[in-house]
Design a protein around this motif. Sequence first.
Motif, mmCIF file in Angstrom:
data_model
loop_
_atom_site.group_PDB
_atom_site.id
_atom_site.type_symbol
_atom_site.label_atom_id
_atom_site.label_comp_id
_atom_site.label_asym_id
_atom_site.label_seq_id
_atom_site.Cartn_x
_atom_site.Cartn_y
_atom_site.Cartn_z
ATOM 1 N N SER A 392 -7.066 -0.954 -6.908
ATOM 2 C CA SER A 392 -7.890 -1.264 -8.077
ATOM 3 C C SER A 392 -7.108 -1.174 -9.380
ATOM 4 N N ASN A 393 -6.046 -0.347 -9.409
ATOM 5 C CA ASN A 393 -5.242 -0.222 -10.624
ATOM 6 C C ASN A 393 -3.829 0.198 -10.233
ATOM 7 N N LYS A 394 -2.976 0.417 -11.229
ATOM 8 C CA LYS A 394 -1.568 0.700 -10.943
ATOM 9 C C LYS A 394 -1.381 1.997 -10.160
ATOM 10 N N SER A 395 -2.205 3.004 -10.478
ATOM 11 C CA SER A 395 -2.041 4.275 -9.768
ATOM 12 C C SER A 395 -2.369 4.116 -8.282
ATOM 13 N N THR A 396 -3.404 3.312 -7.982
ATOM 14 C CA THR A 396 -3.745 3.107 -6.565
ATOM 15 C C THR A 396 -2.674 2.272 -5.868
ATOM 16 N N VAL A 397 -2.014 1.390 -6.605
ATOM 17 C CA VAL A 397 -0.908 0.626 -6.007
ATOM 18 C C VAL A 397 0.186 1.581 -5.538
ATOM 19 N N THR A 398 0.518 2.546 -6.391
ATOM 20 C CA THR A 398 1.554 3.521 -6.015
ATOM 21 C C THR A 398 1.147 4.302 -4.779
ATOM 22 N N LYS A 399 -0.137 4.701 -4.721
ATOM 23 C CA LYS A 399 -0.612 5.470 -3.567
ATOM 24 C C LYS A 399 -0.525 4.640 -2.291
ATOM 25 N N VAL A 400 -1.009 3.409 -2.367
ATOM 26 C CA VAL A 400 -0.977 2.532 -1.188
ATOM 27 C C VAL A 400 0.455 2.266 -0.755
ATOM 28 N N TYR A 401 1.331 2.015 -1.739
ATOM 29 C CA TYR A 401 2.732 1.739 -1.408
ATOM 30 C C TYR A 401 3.346 2.946 -0.684
ATOM 31 N N ASN A 402 3.076 4.145 -1.196
ATOM 32 C CA ASN A 402 3.657 5.348 -0.587
ATOM 33 C C ASN A 402 3.090 5.621 0.797
ATOM 34 N N ASP A 517 -0.319 -4.846 -9.900
ATOM 35 C CA ASP A 517 0.804 -4.188 -10.576
ATOM 36 C C ASP A 517 2.071 -4.987 -10.317
ATOM 37 N N TRP A 518 2.458 -5.771 -11.307
ATOM 38 C CA TRP A 518 3.606 -6.671 -11.151
ATOM 39 C C TRP A 518 4.911 -5.901 -10.953
ATOM 40 N N THR A 519 4.991 -4.684 -11.470
ATOM 41 C CA THR A 519 6.266 -3.968 -11.426
ATOM 42 C C THR A 519 6.734 -3.666 -10.008
ATOM 43 N N VAL A 520 5.809 -3.723 -9.053
ATOM 44 C CA VAL A 520 6.188 -3.422 -7.666
ATOM 45 C C VAL A 520 6.781 -4.645 -6.974
ATOM 46 N N SER A 521 6.729 -5.796 -7.653
ATOM 47 C CA SER A 521 7.106 -7.049 -6.971
ATOM 48 C C SER A 521 8.539 -7.021 -6.455
ATOM 49 N N ASP A 522 9.434 -6.325 -7.170
ATOM 50 C CA ASP A 522 10.822 -6.298 -6.711
ATOM 51 C C ASP A 522 10.989 -5.531 -5.408
ATOM 52 N N CYS A 523 10.147 -4.514 -5.210
ATOM 53 C CA CYS A 523 10.201 -3.779 -3.941
ATOM 54 C C CYS A 523 9.711 -4.643 -2.782
ATOM 55 N N LEU A 524 8.877 -5.630 -3.093
ATOM 56 C CA LEU A 524 8.321 -6.501 -2.053
ATOM 57 C C LEU A 524 9.143 -7.772 -1.866
ATOM 58 N N THR A 1091 6.386 6.205 -16.447
ATOM 59 C CA THR A 1091 5.435 5.090 -16.412
ATOM 60 C C THR A 1091 5.454 4.361 -15.087
ATOM 61 N N GLY A 1092 6.480 4.651 -14.264
ATOM 62 C CA GLY A 1092 6.557 3.965 -12.961
ATOM 63 C C GLY A 1092 6.869 2.499 -13.097
ATOM 64 N N ASP A 1093 7.655 2.130 -14.162
ATOM 65 C CA ASP A 1093 7.951 0.709 -14.376
ATOM 66 C C ASP A 1093 8.920 0.157 -13.351
ATOM 67 N N ALA A 1094 9.765 0.996 -12.808
ATOM 68 C CA ALA A 1094 10.743 0.494 -11.848
ATOM 69 C C ALA A 1094 10.702 1.354 -10.607
ATOM 70 N N VAL A 1095 10.634 0.728 -9.474
ATOM 71 C CA VAL A 1095 10.636 1.443 -8.197
ATOM 72 C C VAL A 1095 11.895 1.037 -7.462
ATOM 73 N N GLU A 1096 12.783 1.994 -7.273
ATOM 74 C CA GLU A 1096 14.063 1.670 -6.654
ATOM 75 C C GLU A 1096 13.927 1.613 -5.135
ATOM 76 N N ASP A 1097 14.772 0.867 -4.545
ATOM 77 C CA ASP A 1097 14.825 0.786 -3.081
ATOM 78 C C ASP A 1097 15.457 2.061 -2.551
ATOM 79 N N GLU A 1098 14.741 2.765 -1.704
ATOM 80 C CA GLU A 1098 15.255 4.020 -1.178
ATOM 81 C C GLU A 1098 15.808 3.858 0.233
#
Length: 1576
Positions: A392-402, A517-524, A1091-1098
């Motif tokens: 629903s929002n950026k915080s939930t995107v982070t949760k789902v991604y994790n 949340d567009w910022t996650v697009s690079d991880c995908l 802000t979680g603008d960049a998510v690096e590849d781990e």
Amino acid sequence: IEAELDRHWDRLHQGLSYYKPPRYVIYFILKWWLTESCIQVVLKDERQSQALLLKVTGYYYEERMCLLRCVLLLLTYFQDERHPYRAEYSNCVNKLEKDLVSRYQLQFENLFKAEAPTWETHGNLMTERQVSLWFLQCLREQSLLLEIIFLYYAYFEMSPSDLLSFTKMFKEEGFGLRQTNRHLVDKSMDSLVDRIGYLSSLILVEGMDIDFLHKCALEDCTLQHQFSNAPDVIKEMDQLLLTFGDIPHHGPVLLAWVLLRHTLRPDESLQPDESIHMIGKIGNTALQLGVFKYISTMLKGLGVSGNNCTASTAKMCIYGLLSFVITSFEEESLQCSHLIDAACEVLSAPSLAEVFWEMKPNMGLGMILDSAVGMFPHKIGPLLQLLTALLSNKSTVTKVYNVLDKMSYYTQVYKHKPNDIISKDDETLWRRQTPKLLYPLGSGQTNLWMPQGVLGQVMIGGDQGYVVRWEHSYSSWTLFTCEVEMLLHVVSTADVIAHCARVKPILDLVHKIISTDWTVSDCLLPLTSRIYMLLQRLTSVINPPVDVIASCVNCLSVLAARMPGKVWSSLHHTGFLPFASSPLTSIAEGMKAGNYGTLLVQIEQPKGEYAVTIAFLRLITTLVKGQLGSTQNKGLIPCVLLVLKEMLPTYHKWRYNTYGVRERIGCLILELIHAILNLSPEGEDQASTPSLQSLCIYNATICILSSLVLAKYIYHKHDPALPRLAIQLLKRLATVRGVAAFADAAPIRDAIKVMILEFLTVAVETQPGLIELFLNLEVKDGTEGLKEFLLGEWSCLHVVLELIDSKQQGKYWCPPLLHRAALAFLLALWQDRRDSAISVLRAKERFWENLTTPLFGTLTPPSDTTEPCVLETCAFVMKIIGLEIYYVVRGSLEPSLKDGLQKFSNARRYEYWSQYVKSLVCHVAEMEEEGISSFPETQMLISAWRMLLILSTSHSDVMQLTEDSTKLKLFMDVLDGTKAALTTPMSVSCLRLGSMMATLLLILLKQWRRSTAPDILSPLSLILESVLQADQQMMERTKAKIFSALISVLQIQGLNGGDISQLPQLLLSVCETVKDEALALIDNTRHMSQTGDAVEDEDSMETDSFRGPQKDQRDGVGVLALHLAKELCRSDEDGEHWVSVMRQIPVLPSVLSAIELSLRSKHNLYFTEAALHLLLTLARTPQGADAVAGAGVIQTICLPLLSVYEVTSNGASQVIAFFSRKSQDSACWPGVYRLCMSLMESLLKTLRYNFINDALDFVGVHQERILQCLNAVRTVQSLACLDEADHTVGFLLQLSSFCKEWQFHLPKLLRDVQVNLCYLCQTCTYLLHSKKMLHHYLQAKNGDALPPVPLARTQRAPQTPSKEAAGGGEREEAEQKALLAVQCSLLKILSKTLATLQHFTPDCCQILLDQYRTLFVLSFTTPAFDPEVAPSFGTLLATINVALSMLSEMEKKKEPVSLNIASLVSVEEIQALKSLLMFTMENCFYVLISQAVRCLKDPSILPRDKQRLKQELSSELSTLLSSLSRHFRRGSPSSPSSGILPITQSKPPTPGSKASQEGQEPLIQFVQAFVRLVQR
């Protein structure tokens, strides 16, 4: 607001009862205070009366709706604390509360039973259309009344008697289906009828207060529920609900009642068994009605239209119902797939998604998620559906991604028990015996690997098969990539349907994530980048999966909103979109519909489902809005044409299965047209960007355009500049009175010519058909093969050639503007590569002479320029010459052009133009305050001159620019121009020119190394000071160029500290910059992590992942400043200047803080690498090493460095992942680790005992990685892996000098390192001994064939191969070079390993002490590649043999060229290799003899074994000595032990320890002495 509510309270209270029966005369009088006589006058006119009454009807209907919406608004916000008028609304609702529901319920019943009006009762105006509108209004009012009642009961408790009343009413009315006027229902009203049913069902569910019931059940206080004290109502409801079950709307009511009856068991006449039977019957009825599927449909329907509060309240109501159901009943007894669909619809409400994340996993809907996780990835859809709904929002995107990134279980289904499984007797637990790839994909592709020993819980087992949940950690994102790859593999097989069902939820999840949340697009990126291939493959099969294709296109639409150019360029090659098959002669011809067009006609139109079409229209609209460039827009034109010509005229005739889709497609087409017509041309190149607006206009005015003469020649790519220039031309002609009378007037004639030439210049790129008419080229007769062209009679080139003809200038004067226009037209031909026209022009006599004439003239000084267009004229000539030289093969240039360039050089025109350009720059710098009117022309000329000079660096022979003196003059002019532009007060114009000149300066500096002035540092230092004081935002790019230039100067000149007078000031400026950049980088990195603008590849220590909007770039200011600081510190060897500068400026603390943060967050790779290079340079001197260590380098690096790699139990596969994908030279996190290792080595070497504790801390923290690296050489032989092993052994070599300290602090690690070093020695020896085996391993382990890696930068050119063997010979030579590079790396590792082992073996004085362990086994077998075979004396003897054989190989002269080492490397490199081999043998002999003596003196070894040791060593060493003696007689190189590689000089008191200038004879004496000893 309060006053208005009070004034109209009665109207709100009465609701629809406020309105009297609809007599329009009364309505008029009440609304507008008109008299009845006035109204009758208006109604006398029949036409006016009909229109007026219809308008009044519409107004009357709308006012009734508005009144109900007001009440709905009050109920929506009267408890919302955020609403500004909550208190006023609340007061009003409190007054309404008393009998609001009873009034509105009565009004609902009246509407439901009302008879429809007819023409008989209401006159001729009551047509069928008006009757339909009346009934539509009736349904809308019913729906709104129920919506009000539903919202009311969401806040207020419903009594049991009211529930019974509503149940009876809704049953009687069939939940809205038994409308009195149901014969009037048409398709457009179906949604309203359904809505009435939905709301009826929800009112009853809400009335049972399921949420409170659930709470009472959990707290064991069911008596508090209102129904616990109403046994009579419950009994009557039981009987009533037993009659339900004939319509879907009953489902939720029955389900809710089952929960209520199951929870509340009041005193009743029924026996417990009867009660259970009745509850079971009602529950089964609910399931037979498909209650969960119905709930899903209901929530979708409520969300499409109407009040959002109603939809969210409905979801809240159903959320409570589903939570209680899941908690109360077994999941297997429910309809799981439909239950998940319903849960997804509920959780799509953002507020409920937040509630869900905060809830325990074993409560309510969390149990569904837990169950879905348990069956993943065997059933991939349920989990992904739920997680997609929860976004629903950026915080939930982070949760789902994790959640998906860190999965703990992997569930698989087996028909039969696999063979590679060990299980317990009861078959409840399985253990995997062998590792297994989870997907049958090819090598080198993304895959998942389940390691050996993984445990699996057997959830279901037996003859029907096994369901096993493996305890295996993995990332679902990797799994998703594998799933997509699998679909690509099976796309043409029968398995495609099953794989599509697995991939569609993945695509839908990706779509939702990047939409939220567009910022996650690079991880995908691994997933989104495969969508294009997926689209290409799926759309070309016989029965394309439409739903998956639609999901693909939906993802691309979201991507296109952010990066339209990238999406277009990738999508363009898939064949999905319509395209032009050939250059179009008219807009209507030559177009192909692409795979989409085929899919529309063959699949979607016959089926009546249009998911792909809707997605396609959205995608094209997004691309149009993306303001693409000219090339892309040209490609979009077929797509737009398909919509305008094929879809727009006919879409309303297509077959449709679902009501509303036709209107939706129509709206999307209109949105596309609207987007095209609203395109803004701002910022686009007017000469090249097409206008899709003109395409729409073209289709609208096709009939008019077809009558024009040029219509059939107009190309499909329209340009706004073209019609504008044409209109300007016509306007100019029209304003001249009597054009014919003025035809001979020179000014008018020239102006018209200029306009026509400008028109043609634009048309060269945008109107190929039109320009061909004007060029009028004819094919020369008799030409075969390559066509030759001639100018036709009416070609415009005749006139253009005349205009530039220098001999014609005597007949008439060509005005500068006309001359400029002619050359602009010629430049357009060259830029657009009009080869046919260019070939004709080249062959024209004196063409190049005439063209270059302007370059031989003398221009007025810049301050006196009155004709700025002359500057453009010269710029156009330079650009044409540059393009000609660049595109034409060197040997094919026209002789006349070569002569012209020779003349240009002989006439010293290079010097002239260089001086003139410099004067232009200086003039702009001087005039910046007043401004300069001719700046665009000035900038164009400087740009053209810059292009010419850059071209001359690679084509100096063609351009006749070979003299060093001329190059020096040109270079100094560029330097002076740069200095003039950048050392004056900055303006935008100065900055632009300064940036251009700085770029040119940098290129010339690197290309003309020999021709640069000796003292360049002084002016560059002045420029740097000025740039650093200017506006930093404007100067960012220029600053980077100046830093780069300074680095190049220092590297070229190789100056020492005494030669640089500017060193103190340069150091001060650069260090200040480094400090500022480091602090800015720290702030930026912290902000990004917050802000979680960049998510690096781990995944691994790689650099492929996207680095967010930070300053870390390879050519960024901070990175270049660090490199420059390194060069300056290297020049200042004694530290005289940098020490004082670093005391003034806190550079090291800032840099170390930035490194620490960067390592922890795995950001800022380039900055970290550059900073470590600086520290490494400082650490090589005692002063520098003290400063670096004192600043806390070990605290900065030691622990944070763990973040850049992961050590797993599966070390080998991990190391392969680390090193098989990156070259050792490219920037990457493994390179950072290697630099840190080198830094530790350098600090320990310089500081010795002062750094030993820090060094031991470092080796202790990273011991797993170090041991893993030593062991990895056996598995991976990539240069990157060997490089790390080399750095690691180098560090251990330094550390081995401190054995006692190491033994005291880390005894176990010391033993492990010794063992691993012995194994490493064995591995290197084996690989060096067997060249073929090494070649095989390189090919098998490291992917493709060997890369052509040169041994060093200064390699000699190979012998010229014969033509027949050129291809194979080059390949073989490249492989040999790569193999040699690996051998050299292995030899370096081996030599350092032996030098380290030399510290771990005793010297003769300590031979009897027990503190030294035996390192090698008493065996003489040859070294094996098997890790189970321990290193032995045979390993050391084999090492010496390998070194001797390699020495022999280097001296062979008769081998084929491609196999001869001497042909692959330089003489200096061969000498270095020989020295390295000698160093290896020295240390190997020493370790061998020391270990042998240790064994001979060891009382625990049997005499028989000692005798065998003596015999073997005597025989082997004697043979080796004879071979060694031969090499020394030929002249053996000296060992690098005192030079290249560090080694301590504490050797045993043997002849071998003395330095000798007579070759290596002491080594022979040393070995001979030992042989004599063992022969006794």
